[in-house]
Design a protein around this motif. Structure first.
Motif, mmCIF file in Angstrom:
data_model
loop_
_atom_site.group_PDB
_atom_site.id
_atom_site.type_symbol
_atom_site.label_atom_id
_atom_site.label_comp_id
_atom_site.label_asym_id
_atom_site.label_seq_id
_atom_site.Cartn_x
_atom_site.Cartn_y
_atom_site.Cartn_z
ATOM 1 N N ASP A 197 46.167 34.499 20.967
ATOM 2 C CA ASP A 197 46.478 35.747 21.672
ATOM 3 C C ASP A 197 45.542 35.951 22.861
ATOM 4 O O ASP A 197 45.957 36.441 23.919
ATOM 5 C CB ASP A 197 46.377 36.932 20.715
ATOM 6 C CG ASP A 197 47.530 36.982 19.728
ATOM 7 O OD1 ASP A 197 48.460 36.143 19.854
ATOM 8 O OD2 ASP A 197 47.511 37.845 18.819
ATOM 9 N N ILE A 198 44.270 35.575 22.681
ATOM 10 C CA ILE A 198 43.321 35.670 23.796
ATOM 11 C C ILE A 198 43.758 34.753 24.935
ATOM 12 O O ILE A 198 43.760 35.141 26.112
ATOM 13 C CB ILE A 198 41.897 35.303 23.330
ATOM 14 C CG1 ILE A 198 41.341 36.383 22.410
ATOM 15 C CG2 ILE A 198 40.971 35.109 24.540
ATOM 16 C CD1 ILE A 198 40.017 36.021 21.769
ATOM 17 N N MET A 199 44.135 33.520 24.590
ATOM 18 C CA MET A 199 44.566 32.558 25.606
ATOM 19 C C MET A 199 45.769 33.099 26.371
ATOM 20 O O MET A 199 45.832 33.005 27.615
ATOM 21 C CB MET A 199 44.907 31.225 24.942
ATOM 22 C CG MET A 199 45.165 30.071 25.901
ATOM 23 S SD MET A 199 43.654 29.399 26.652
ATOM 24 C CE MET A 199 43.750 30.054 28.314
ATOM 25 N N GLN A 200 46.720 33.668 25.663
ATOM 26 C CA GLN A 200 47.915 34.210 26.308
ATOM 27 C C GLN A 200 47.551 35.383 27.232
ATOM 28 O O GLN A 200 48.066 35.492 28.347
ATOM 29 C CB GLN A 200 48.914 34.672 25.246
ATOM 30 C CG GLN A 200 50.256 35.107 25.812
ATOM 31 C CD GLN A 200 51.262 35.437 24.721
ATOM 32 O OE1 GLN A 200 50.917 35.525 23.551
ATOM 33 N NE2 GLN A 200 52.511 35.605 25.099
ATOM 34 N N GLU B 58 45.880 33.977 30.406
ATOM 35 C CA GLU B 58 46.857 33.324 31.291
ATOM 36 C C GLU B 58 47.686 34.353 32.041
ATOM 37 O O GLU B 58 47.948 34.186 33.249
ATOM 38 C CB GLU B 58 47.751 32.393 30.472
ATOM 39 C CG GLU B 58 47.035 31.142 29.994
ATOM 40 C CD GLU B 58 47.863 30.301 29.038
ATOM 41 O OE1 GLU B 58 47.548 29.116 28.866
ATOM 42 O OE2 GLU B 58 48.832 30.852 28.464
ATOM 43 N N GLN B 59 48.100 35.407 31.370
ATOM 44 C CA GLN B 59 48.850 36.461 32.048
ATOM 45 C C GLN B 59 47.999 37.146 33.113
ATOM 46 O O GLN B 59 48.479 37.458 34.212
ATOM 47 C CB GLN B 59 49.344 37.492 31.024
ATOM 48 C CG GLN B 59 50.412 36.960 30.085
ATOM 49 C CD GLN B 59 50.771 37.950 28.988
ATOM 50 O OE1 GLN B 59 50.088 38.962 28.783
ATOM 51 N NE2 GLN B 59 51.844 37.664 28.258
ATOM 52 N N ARG B 60 46.726 37.349 32.787
ATOM 53 C CA ARG B 60 45.808 37.973 33.753
ATOM 54 C C ARG B 60 45.620 37.085 34.984
ATOM 55 O O ARG B 60 45.612 37.574 36.119
ATOM 56 C CB ARG B 60 44.465 38.233 33.059
ATOM 57 C CG ARG B 60 43.400 38.869 33.934
ATOM 58 C CD ARG B 60 42.196 39.276 33.093
ATOM 59 N NE ARG B 60 41.104 39.731 33.930
ATOM 60 C CZ ARG B 60 40.139 38.957 34.375
ATOM 61 N NH1 ARG B 60 40.134 37.667 34.056
ATOM 62 N NH2 ARG B 60 39.174 39.435 35.125
ATOM 63 N N ARG B 61 45.472 35.783 34.753
ATOM 64 C CA ARG B 61 45.302 34.866 35.875
ATOM 65 C C ARG B 61 46.551 34.824 36.756
ATOM 66 O O ARG B 61 46.448 34.735 37.990
ATOM 67 C CB ARG B 61 44.967 33.464 35.353
ATOM 68 C CG ARG B 61 43.587 33.353 34.713
ATOM 69 C CD ARG B 61 43.456 32.085 33.892
ATOM 70 N NE ARG B 61 42.205 32.051 33.159
ATOM 71 C CZ ARG B 61 41.946 31.195 32.175
ATOM 72 N NH1 ARG B 61 42.874 30.311 31.807
ATOM 73 N NH2 ARG B 61 40.775 31.217 31.556
ATOM 74 N N GLN B 62 47.714 34.887 36.143
ATOM 75 C CA GLN B 62 48.964 34.898 36.920
ATOM 76 C C GLN B 62 49.056 36.149 37.789
ATOM 77 O O GLN B 62 49.461 36.081 38.959
ATOM 78 C CB GLN B 62 50.166 34.816 35.982
ATOM 79 C CG GLN B 62 50.335 33.464 35.308
ATOM 80 C CD GLN B 62 51.432 33.475 34.252
ATOM 81 O OE1 GLN B 62 52.087 34.499 34.025
ATOM 82 N NE2 GLN B 62 51.631 32.340 33.590
ATOM 83 N N LEU B 63 48.665 37.292 37.234
ATOM 84 C CA LEU B 63 48.685 38.528 38.013
ATOM 85 C C LEU B 63 47.698 38.473 39.174
ATOM 86 O O LEU B 63 47.994 38.926 40.286
ATOM 87 C CB LEU B 63 48.358 39.722 37.103
ATOM 88 C CG LEU B 63 49.424 40.123 36.082
ATOM 89 C CD1 LEU B 63 48.903 41.210 35.156
ATOM 90 C CD2 LEU B 63 50.684 40.603 36.804
ATOM 91 N N GLU B 64 46.503 37.915 38.911
ATOM 92 C CA GLU B 64 45.499 37.810 39.973
ATOM 93 C C GLU B 64 45.971 36.869 41.078
ATOM 94 O O GLU B 64 45.776 37.141 42.269
ATOM 95 C CB GLU B 64 44.170 37.318 39.395
ATOM 96 C CG GLU B 64 43.474 38.351 38.521
ATOM 97 C CD GLU B 64 42.220 37.804 37.883
ATOM 98 O OE1 GLU B 64 41.996 36.564 37.956
ATOM 99 O OE2 GLU B 64 41.447 38.598 37.318
#
Length: 352
Positions: A328-331, A334-340
């Protein structure tokens, strides 16, 4: 090696080499004219971010760093050699300030990133440079300019994706040992962690993140009590905080809820930015509870805290519930990096 996250160093760039005033003196060549060469530029001082250094401890014993002086010019229009630069390796996450003024010079966060902190002096000019139609035999030359000298304050903030937050003996070190190859000290007494520990969590062959464990925070940490004030800054770069709570603390007059509230209060006093970071509640040491009481006890803690974010029940010692938590942390990361990345692209499009 001892962990050190602050240091002061003196950097001295090399002076520029002097120009010279010489004249060509060769047989059968009367009035040879000026042939004094320029000096060489002085070497500069750079900081270089590297991955194989993780502390500023070396700067406690080697605090003065000098670049080489430029060579003086010579006759026959020979230019002096440039002074060699001084390149100082520093850990990733090093922030550089001018000690006297507090001016921020840079923040080294990527491997191979280089920062000029003291510029070498400019070379002096030889008398050849001053030759003109009305000045056939100039005797002028110039000296090289001095290199920059300054005292720098280096501050290290570890670079991690996830930070562990909690009271002493909440199980942070046990968690990082269970999910990574890091081996911090673990014992049945508080304050076993005296400096930050970093561990790499591998979810699969191609996906991983870095997790940071800092010394436990106690009441009054924002005013300097314990080690909390010294190391809370290391959580400022993280994208996610895991707030660990011991659901069954040994020999403690505080309930898990009281301990959690103290941590939240100290974080809010320390930094609004840190307090606003995404934070998940991790109820640790559920192996100490009878199986039929785990859900009830955890629900009681969540209700008393009025916790609105994600909640996980784990036992770091028994490695219960860790797989789901790490995935869940990894997911989330990854979502945070995509938004950034999307935000950066949108900003570039607006500027372009």
């Amino acid at each position: 090696m001892r962990f050190v996250d602050e240091a002061e160093i003196r950097v001295e760039a090399g002076d520029g080499g002097n120009g010279v005033a010489t004249f060509r003196r060769e047989k059968y060549i009367p009035m040879g004219g000026p042939d004094g060469g320029d000096g060489g530029d002085g070497g500069s001082v750079y900081l270089l971010a590297v991955e194989n250094v993780n502390t500023l401890a070396d700067f406690r014993y080697h605090s003065v760093h000098r670049a080489q002086r430029g060579q003086n010019g010579m006759g026959r229009n020979c230019t002096g050699k440039k002074g060699e630069d001084c390149i100082i390796p520093v850990p990733l996450g090093t922030i550089v300030y001018v000690a006297e003024t507090g001016e921020k010079l840079g923040d080294l966060t990527h491997p191979g990133e280089k920062l000029l902190v003291a510029k070498g002096g400019f070379h002096g000019l030889g008398n050849t440079r001053f030759k003109s139609s009305v000045n056939r035999a100039p005797r002028q030359f110039s000296k090289g300019s001095p290199g920059e000298q300054r005292v720098l304050k280096l501050e290290l903030k570890v670079i991690a994706d996830v930070g562990l937050l909690g009271m002493p003996n909440a199980g942070k070190s046990s968690l990082i040992r269970a999910v990574s190859s890091a081996r911090p000290k673990v014992a049945d007494y508080p304050f076993t962690t005296l400096h930050p520990n970093l561990g790499v969590v591998r979810v699969d062959d191609l996906r991983s993140f870095v997790i940071a464990d800092i010394p436990g925070v106690i009441e009054g940490a924002a005013e300097g009590a314990g080690l909390g004030l010294q190391f809370l800054k290391h959580l400022s770069r993280t994208g996610l905080l895991l707030h660990l709570i011991d659901v069954m603390p040994y020999e403690s007059s505080e309930t898990p809820v009281e301990a959690a509230r103290k941590i939240i209060h100290e974080v809010e006093k320390w930094s609004d930015e840190l307090a606003q970071k995404p934070r998940w509640l991790i109820l640790n040491k559920i192996d100490r509870l009878p199986e039929d009481e785990v859900e009830e006890k955890c629900a009681e803690i969540v209700k008393e805290l009025d916790w609105q974010g994600p909640v996980y029940q784990i036992s770091a010692l028994k490695k219960q519930g860790l797989d789901r938590l790490m995935y869940d942390i990894m997911q989330h990361l990854e979502q945070r990096r995509q938004l950034e990345a999307k935000q950066e692209k949108d900003d570039e499009d607006e500027q372009g």
